[in-house]
Motif scaffolding. Structure first.
Motif, short mmCIF file in Angstrom:
data_model
loop_
_atom_site.label_atom_id
_atom_site.label_comp_id
_atom_site.label_asym_id
_atom_site.label_seq_id
_atom_site.Cartn_x
_atom_site.Cartn_y
_atom_site.Cartn_z
N ILE A 52 0.88 -1.17 0.00
CA ILE A 52 0.00 0.00 0.00
C ILE A 52 0.91 1.22 0.00
O ILE A 52 1.68 1.43 0.93
N ALA A 53 0.83 1.98 -1.08
CA ALA A 53 1.76 3.09 -1.28
C ALA A 53 1.06 4.44 -1.14
O ALA A 53 -0.08 4.53 -0.69
N GLU A 54 1.78 5.46 -1.57
CA GLU A 54 1.28 6.84 -1.54
C GLU A 54 -0.04 6.94 -2.29
O GLU A 54 -0.26 6.22 -3.26
N HIS A 55 -0.89 7.82 -1.83
CA HIS A 55 -2.22 8.05 -2.43
C HIS A 55 -3.08 6.79 -2.44
O HIS A 55 -3.99 6.65 -3.24
N ILE A 58 -2.40 0.45 -4.55
CA ILE A 58 -2.06 -0.87 -4.04
C ILE A 58 -1.54 -1.74 -5.18
O ILE A 58 -1.89 -1.53 -6.35
N ASN A 59 -0.69 -2.68 -4.85
CA ASN A 59 -0.22 -3.66 -5.82
C ASN A 59 0.29 -4.87 -5.06
O ASN A 59 0.49 -4.82 -3.85
N GLY A 60 0.47 -5.94 -5.80
CA GLY A 60 1.00 -7.14 -5.18
C GLY A 60 0.83 -8.35 -6.05
O GLY A 60 0.47 -8.26 -7.23
N CYS A 64 -0.66 -16.13 -8.43
CA CYS A 64 0.40 -16.26 -9.44
C CYS A 64 0.36 -15.07 -10.41
O CYS A 64 1.18 -15.00 -11.32
N ASN A 65 -0.58 -14.17 -10.21
CA ASN A 65 -0.69 -12.98 -11.05
C ASN A 65 -0.50 -11.72 -10.22
O ASN A 65 -0.95 -11.65 -9.07
N ARG A 66 0.14 -10.74 -10.83
CA ARG A 66 0.32 -9.44 -10.18
C ARG A 66 -0.94 -8.61 -10.39
O ARG A 66 -1.61 -8.73 -11.40
#
Length: 135
Positions: A52-55, A58-60, A64-66
């Motif tokens: 969980i980043a700025e603003h 989200i990513n991760g 098996c998939n981003r």
């Protein structure tokens, strides 16, 4: 006097049951590794994580998939906007993890932040994450 005690007890229980309020700054700039779904430890070969980043972007790795996108936090409830993701084929075990993660983020989940551990409690799944490091 009895009424006052009962009222005070009810208010105290209500306050405790909602848990501590989580703010965006409590969750931002952290990297979390998924360790369990519904209390069952996931296979350590499956690398599912959440950043969980700025603003509040989200990513991760779901299974098996981003995935990537943005989310919001309102009244201790984290909900992702429609997420973009890669479309690689997953093993059945990876797919089960991926389904739980994407369903929970997409439908929203109550956040219970315990410092080094975080739970996302959704309508079907409870995802337990461990803090990996600071971003």
């Amino acid at each position: 006097m009895k009424t006052a005690i009962i009222t005070a007890s009810a208010l105290l229980l209500a306050a405790c049951s909602s848990g501590p309020k989580v703010s965006e700054s409590d969750l931002q700039h952290h990297h979390w590794n998924l360790v369990a779904i519904n209390g069952t430890t996931i296979n350590t070969n499956i690398k599912s994580d959440l950043e969980i980043a700025e603003h509040f972007s989200i990513n991760g790795m779901a299974g098996c998939n981003r995935f990537f996108g943005s989310a919001s936090l309102e009244q201790n409830r984290l909900k992702a906007d429609p997420l973009a993701s890669t479309k690689m084929a997953c093993s059945p075990e990876e797919q089960a993890v991926e389904t739980a993660v994407l369903h929970t983020l997409g439908n929203g989940a109550t956040v219970n932040n315990h410092g080094q551990k975080m739970e996302l409690v959704g309508d079907q799944y409870t995802l337990t994450y461990a803090l990996a490091d600071w971003m």
